[in-house]
Design a protein around this motif. Structure first.
Motif, PDB file in Angstrom:
ATOM      1  N   PHE A 111       1.205   3.710 -12.698  1.00 55.85           N
ATOM      2  CA  PHE A 111       0.215   3.567 -13.772  1.00 55.85           C
ATOM      3  C   PHE A 111      -1.139   4.120 -13.332  1.00 55.85           C
ATOM      4  CE2 PHE A 111      -3.316   0.992 -15.452  1.00 55.85           C
ATOM      5  CZ  PHE A 111      -3.227   1.315 -16.797  1.00 55.85           C
ATOM      6  N   ALA A 112      -1.541   3.781 -12.100  1.00 58.13           N
ATOM      7  CA  ALA A 112      -2.815   4.281 -11.585  1.00 58.13           C
ATOM      8  C   ALA A 112      -2.793   5.803 -11.475  1.00 58.13           C
ATOM      9  CB  ALA A 112      -3.114   3.647 -10.229  1.00 58.13           C
ATOM     10  N   GLY A 122      -4.751   1.471  -7.911  1.00 62.53           N
ATOM     11  CA  GLY A 122      -3.487   0.761  -7.754  1.00 62.53           C
ATOM     12  C   GLY A 122      -3.607  -0.380  -6.755  1.00 62.53           C
ATOM     13  N   PHE A 123      -4.270  -0.126  -5.634  1.00 64.09           N
ATOM     14  CA  PHE A 123      -4.432  -1.166  -4.626  1.00 64.09           C
ATOM     15  C   PHE A 123      -5.300  -2.307  -5.150  1.00 64.09           C
ATOM     16  CE2 PHE A 123      -6.301  -2.965  -0.717  1.00 64.09           C
ATOM     17  CZ  PHE A 123      -5.126  -3.294  -0.060  1.00 64.09           C
ATOM     18  N   ALA A 124      -6.349  -1.975  -5.900  1.00 64.55           N
ATOM     19  CA  ALA A 124      -7.217  -3.014  -6.472  1.00 64.55           C
ATOM     20  C   ALA A 124      -6.452  -3.888  -7.457  1.00 64.55           C
ATOM     21  CB  ALA A 124      -8.415  -2.369  -7.158  1.00 64.55           C
ATOM     22  N   VAL A 125      -5.633  -3.263  -8.293  1.00 64.76           N
ATOM     23  CA  VAL A 125      -4.828  -4.028  -9.249  1.00 64.76           C
ATOM     24  C   VAL A 125      -3.834  -4.925  -8.521  1.00 64.76           C
ATOM     25  CG1 VAL A 125      -3.101  -3.855 -11.084  1.00 64.76           C
ATOM     26  CG2 VAL A 125      -5.072  -2.331 -11.093  1.00 64.76           C
ATOM     27  N   ALA A 126      -3.205  -4.407  -7.461  1.00 61.78           N
ATOM     28  CA  ALA A 126      -2.231  -5.185  -6.693  1.00 61.78           C
ATOM     29  C   ALA A 126      -2.882  -6.406  -6.052  1.00 61.78           C
ATOM     30  CB  ALA A 126      -1.589  -4.311  -5.625  1.00 61.78           C
ATOM     31  N   GLY A 186       9.551  -4.492  -5.737  1.00 59.35           N
ATOM     32  CA  GLY A 186       9.619  -3.036  -5.696  1.00 59.35           C
ATOM     33  C   GLY A 186       9.198  -2.412  -7.019  1.00 59.35           C
ATOM     34  N   VAL A 187       9.691  -2.988  -8.124  1.00 59.15           N
ATOM     35  CA  VAL A 187       9.305  -2.492  -9.455  1.00 59.15           C
ATOM     36  C   VAL A 187       7.814  -2.682  -9.694  1.00 59.15           C
ATOM     37  CG1 VAL A 187       9.608  -2.843 -11.928  1.00 59.15           C
ATOM     38  CG2 VAL A 187      11.605  -2.870 -10.422  1.00 59.15           C
ATOM     39  N   TYR A 188       7.328  -3.863  -9.356  1.00 54.73           N
ATOM     40  CA  TYR A 188       5.904  -4.196  -9.554  1.00 54.73           C
ATOM     41  C   TYR A 188       4.987  -3.249  -8.773  1.00 54.73           C
ATOM     42  CZ  TYR A 188       1.853  -6.815  -7.671  1.00 54.73           C
ATOM     43  OH  TYR A 188       0.633  -7.193  -7.197  1.00 54.73           O
ATOM     44  N   SER A 189       5.264  -3.075  -7.481  1.00 49.81           N
ATOM     45  CA  SER A 189       4.405  -2.225  -6.644  1.00 49.81           C
ATOM     46  C   SER A 189       4.496  -0.760  -7.056  1.00 49.81           C
ATOM     47  CB  SER A 189       4.799  -2.379  -5.168  1.00 49.81           C
ATOM     48  OG  SER A 189       4.675  -3.715  -4.741  1.00 49.81           O
ATOM     49  N   GLY A 190       5.726  -0.300  -7.311  1.00 52.36           N
ATOM     50  CA  GLY A 190       5.899   1.098  -7.698  1.00 52.36           C
ATOM     51  C   GLY A 190       5.237   1.436  -9.020  1.00 52.36           C
ATOM     52  N   THR A 225       0.824  -1.207   0.000  1.00 47.73           N
ATOM     53  CA  THR A 225       0.000   0.000   0.000  1.00 47.73           C
ATOM     54  C   THR A 225       0.860   1.259   0.000  1.00 47.73           C
ATOM     55  OG1 THR A 225      -1.704  -1.179   1.251  1.00 47.73           O
ATOM     56  CG2 THR A 225      -1.857   1.210   1.195  1.00 47.73           C
ATOM     57  N   THR A 226       1.917   1.258   0.799  1.00 47.58           N
ATOM     58  CA  THR A 226       2.789   2.429   0.891  1.00 47.58           C
ATOM     59  C   THR A 226       3.513   2.692  -0.424  1.00 47.58           C
ATOM     60  OG1 THR A 226       3.128   1.907   3.228  1.00 47.58           O
ATOM     61  CG2 THR A 226       4.642   3.485   2.223  1.00 47.58           C
ATOM     62  N   VAL A 227       4.051   1.622  -1.022  1.00 48.30           N
ATOM     63  CA  VAL A 227       4.791   1.782  -2.281  1.00 48.30           C
ATOM     64  C   VAL A 227       3.840   2.210  -3.404  1.00 48.30           C
ATOM     65  CG1 VAL A 227       6.319   0.654  -3.936  1.00 48.30           C
ATOM     66  CG2 VAL A 227       6.404  -0.002  -1.534  1.00 48.30           C
ATOM     67  N   ILE A 228       2.660   1.613  -3.443  1.00 46.45           N
ATOM     68  CA  ILE A 228       1.672   1.974  -4.461  1.00 46.45           C
ATOM     69  C   ILE A 228       1.247   3.432  -4.303  1.00 46.45           C
ATOM     70  CG2 ILE A 228      -0.707   1.582  -5.229  1.00 46.45           C
ATOM     71  CD1 ILE A 228      -0.241  -1.399  -4.587  1.00 46.45           C
TER      72      ILE A 228
END
Length: 215
Positions: free
Chosen positions: A157-158, A173-177, A148-152, A34-37
């Motif tokens: 993108f969001a 972003g959180f929904a996609v994650a 890290g790359v994935y979450s960031g 959540t923080t990284v997103i």
């Protein structure tokens, strides 16, 4: 909202990303993704913080946190596991986890990093069963960097989709994650079922000649 933008523009955001990713490695209640997103979404939506530094801070924090989890498993649970009596359910479970990590440790480590809670269980288990530290460091580095790359980038993108609306960007972003984490868990479950089925078939095929010889 103004306070959020001021905080995101502050250099402290990088320390927060690092710290939460670090704690998330051995204390899964902390919301690492959540923080990284959120930081990634803000980077695209309002231009700060720097997405590259966010990803680096997240990856380094995750890598360090996972090693704390490994140490907990090795020094706290390892001695207990070694004293388990042969033939007991706990001993069999320990031996199964050890064999699984030796055979597929790298894949398990990388996949588990994307499963909240699962990552901590696997890294602790790695320490408890004595998984080689060099292999652990190598595969955990891959897991931490890719995470890290994935979450960031999910957050970025969001934020790009909802520029100027960081709260909507964070929600997307959180929904996609969560969707991606669920997909990873589903694939892991399917592969695990197939592996168990293959092992059962193999054990049955090797047992048939023994039985026929006794008759």
């Amino acid at each position: 909202m103004e306070y959020v933008e001021v905080f995101m523009a502050s250099p402290w955001i990088y320390l927060v990303v690092f710290g939460i990713a670090f704690l998330d490695g051995f204390f899964p209640v902390v919301p690492g993704e959540t923080t990284v997103i959120a930081a990634g979404a803000s980077a695209a939506a309002i231009g700060v913080p720097n997405i590259g530094i966010v990803i680096a801070a997240a990856a380094i924090g995750a890598f360090c946190g996972d090693h704390v989890s490994y140490a907990i498993g090795r020094f706290a649970f390892g001695p207990i596991a070694k004293r388990l009596k042969p033939g007991t359910k706990k001993k069999k479970a320990f031996d199964w986890a050890h064999d699984a990590l030796i055979k597929r440790g790298g894949i398990v480590l990388v996949v588990a990093r994307y499963i909240p809670g699962g990552r901590t269980a696997i890294t602790i288990t790695c320490g408890a069963v004595g998984y080689p530290i060099r292999k652990f460091m190598f595969f955990d580095a891959i897991a931490a960097i890719s995470w890290g790359v994935y979450s960031g980038l999910i957050g970025y993108f969001a934020g790009w989709v909802f520029q100027g609306r960081p709260l909507l960007a964070l929600a997307l972003g959180f929904a996609v994650a969560m969707t991606c984490a669920g997909a990873v868990e589903l694939v892991r479950y399917i592969l695990e079922r197939r592996a168990k089925a293959a092992e059962t078939t193999e054990s049955e095929s090797t047992a048939e000649p023994v039985n026929s010889g006794k008759q």
